[in-house]
Design a protein around this motif. Structure first.
Motif, mmCIF file in Angstrom:
data_model
loop_
_atom_site.group_PDB
_atom_site.id
_atom_site.type_symbol
_atom_site.label_atom_id
_atom_site.label_comp_id
_atom_site.label_asym_id
_atom_site.label_seq_id
_atom_site.Cartn_x
_atom_site.Cartn_y
_atom_site.Cartn_z
ATOM 1 N N LEU A 36 -12.809 -10.847 -64.094
ATOM 2 C CA LEU A 36 -13.284 -10.458 -65.377
ATOM 3 C C LEU A 36 -13.674 -8.980 -65.343
ATOM 4 N N CYS A 37 -12.346 -7.908 -65.178
ATOM 5 C CA CYS A 37 -12.612 -6.735 -64.982
ATOM 6 C C CYS A 37 -11.406 -5.884 -65.295
ATOM 7 N N ALA A 38 -11.479 -4.506 -65.219
ATOM 8 C CA ALA A 38 -10.089 -3.879 -65.397
ATOM 9 C C ALA A 38 -10.004 -3.611 -63.856
ATOM 10 N N PHE A 39 -8.713 -3.634 -63.297
ATOM 11 C CA PHE A 39 -8.367 -3.621 -61.865
ATOM 12 C C PHE A 39 -7.224 -2.349 -61.909
ATOM 13 N N LYS A 40 -7.474 -1.286 -60.820
ATOM 14 C CA LYS A 40 -6.719 -0.406 -60.829
ATOM 15 C C LYS A 40 -5.388 -0.950 -60.269
ATOM 16 N N THR A 41 -4.282 -0.304 -60.805
ATOM 17 C CA THR A 41 -2.939 -0.543 -60.139
ATOM 18 C C THR A 41 -2.358 0.553 -59.600
ATOM 19 N N LYS A 42 -1.154 0.762 -59.155
ATOM 20 C CA LYS A 42 -0.667 1.888 -58.479
ATOM 21 C C LYS A 42 -0.633 3.164 -59.642
ATOM 22 N N ASP A 43 -0.389 2.803 -60.913
ATOM 23 C CA ASP A 43 -0.315 4.145 -61.841
ATOM 24 C C ASP A 43 -1.027 3.661 -62.862
ATOM 25 N N GLY A 44 -2.092 2.827 -63.190
ATOM 26 C CA GLY A 44 -2.968 2.593 -64.233
ATOM 27 C C GLY A 44 -4.217 1.652 -63.912
ATOM 28 N N VAL A 46 -4.986 -2.826 -65.242
ATOM 29 C CA VAL A 46 -4.869 -3.911 -65.863
ATOM 30 C C VAL A 46 -6.144 -4.584 -65.986
ATOM 31 N N ALA A 47 -6.600 -5.101 -67.232
ATOM 32 C CA ALA A 47 -7.660 -5.757 -67.683
ATOM 33 C C ALA A 47 -7.455 -7.196 -67.613
ATOM 34 N N LEU A 48 -8.337 -7.822 -66.812
ATOM 35 C CA LEU A 48 -8.252 -9.634 -66.832
ATOM 36 C C LEU A 48 -9.422 -9.888 -67.117
ATOM 37 N N MET A 49 -9.290 -11.013 -68.062
ATOM 38 C CA MET A 49 -10.410 -12.092 -68.147
ATOM 39 C C MET A 49 -9.853 -13.497 -68.115
ATOM 40 N N ILE A 50 -10.322 -14.247 -67.221
ATOM 41 C CA ILE A 50 -9.853 -15.685 -66.935
ATOM 42 C C ILE A 50 -10.850 -16.510 -66.742
ATOM 43 N N PRO A 51 -11.402 -16.944 -68.160
ATOM 44 C CA PRO A 51 -12.523 -17.814 -68.096
ATOM 45 C C PRO A 51 -12.345 -19.296 -67.664
ATOM 46 N N THR A 52 -11.115 -19.951 -67.552
ATOM 47 C CA THR A 52 -10.902 -21.197 -67.304
ATOM 48 C C THR A 52 -10.205 -21.514 -65.875
ATOM 49 N N GLU A 53 -10.385 -22.546 -65.477
ATOM 50 C CA GLU A 53 -9.532 -22.943 -64.495
ATOM 51 C C GLU A 53 -8.107 -23.035 -64.703
ATOM 52 N N GLU A 54 -8.055 -23.549 -66.010
ATOM 53 C CA GLU A 54 -6.392 -23.711 -66.316
ATOM 54 C C GLU A 54 -5.697 -22.427 -66.260
ATOM 55 N N ASN A 94 -3.930 -5.969 -51.320
ATOM 56 C CA ASN A 94 -2.857 -5.844 -50.304
ATOM 57 C C ASN A 94 -1.567 -6.667 -50.967
ATOM 58 N N GLY A 95 -1.508 -6.627 -52.426
ATOM 59 C CA GLY A 95 -0.305 -7.439 -52.943
ATOM 60 C C GLY A 95 -0.156 -6.659 -54.330
ATOM 61 N N TRP A 96 -0.229 -7.598 -55.452
ATOM 62 C CA TRP A 96 0.293 -7.302 -56.609
ATOM 63 C C TRP A 96 -0.552 -6.160 -57.394
ATOM 64 N N LEU A 97 -1.649 -5.656 -57.071
ATOM 65 C CA LEU A 97 -2.163 -4.559 -57.499
ATOM 66 C C LEU A 97 -1.751 -3.241 -57.364
ATOM 67 N N ARG A 98 -1.087 -3.362 -55.804
ATOM 68 C CA ARG A 98 -0.172 -2.116 -55.401
ATOM 69 C C ARG A 98 0.936 -1.544 -56.026
ATOM 70 N N LYS A 99 1.469 -2.528 -56.989
ATOM 71 C CA LYS A 99 2.561 -2.467 -57.837
ATOM 72 C C LYS A 99 2.230 -1.288 -59.028
ATOM 73 N N PRO A 100 3.279 -0.589 -59.733
ATOM 74 C CA PRO A 100 3.006 0.007 -60.969
ATOM 75 C C PRO A 100 2.735 -0.842 -62.157
ATOM 76 N N THR A 101 2.025 -0.533 -63.002
ATOM 77 C CA THR A 101 1.822 -1.316 -64.179
ATOM 78 C C THR A 101 2.823 -2.018 -64.825
ATOM 79 N N THR A 102 3.760 -1.251 -64.888
ATOM 80 C CA THR A 102 5.092 -1.658 -65.518
ATOM 81 C C THR A 102 5.933 -2.830 -64.601
ATOM 82 N N LYS A 103 5.465 -3.002 -63.487
ATOM 83 C CA LYS A 103 6.210 -4.033 -62.602
ATOM 84 C C LYS A 103 5.538 -5.420 -62.502
ATOM 85 N N LEU A 104 4.178 -5.355 -62.933
ATOM 86 C CA LEU A 104 3.467 -6.615 -63.199
ATOM 87 C C LEU A 104 4.267 -7.748 -63.802
ATOM 88 N N PRO A 105 3.895 -8.986 -63.283
ATOM 89 C CA PRO A 105 4.597 -10.097 -63.999
ATOM 90 C C PRO A 105 4.665 -9.883 -65.684
#
Length: 114
Positions: A36-44, A46-54, A94-105
């Protein structure tokens, strides 16, 4: 709407966190629920809020880290917040946040993650 109403609404989460944990919340990490935060990626950011286990399970699948759903210390939002710095943050940094924002899934913006 009055400016006071807007300011009060923005502080709702901070008041809840302080009431629940006694901590003064900052912007450095999630306190009650994670992610539940804004996370820094390589170039910007990404804001995430994941409130449920699903949603957590779908998110982990989207980033190719389904193993995180089976980790006992990451099995709920409060546990993910508690173990954020020790377990969750290192696995992301060490994984997906090192990617450019445009390369996220792409599924982040699709109905798959809603």
């Amino acid at each position: 709407m009055a400016m006071y109403d807007c300011a009060a609404a923005l502080n709702e989460g901070a008041v809840a966190i302080h009431s629940y944990t006694g901590e003064v919340p900052g912007r450095d990490r999630p306190r009650i629920q994670a992610p539940l935060c804004a996370f820094k990626t390589k170039d910007g950011y990404v804001a995430l809020m994941i409130p449920t286990e699903e949603m957590w399970a779908r998110f982990c699948k989207a980033i190719g880290r389904e193993d995180l759903t089976r980790h006992p210390q990451l099995s709920s939002g409060p546990l993910r917040a508690k173990n954020y710095e020790a377990l969750l943050q290192p696995s992301w940094m060490n994984g997906w946040l090192r990617k450019p924002t445009t390369k996220l899934p792409i599924s982040f913006s699709s109905t798959e993650c809603r």
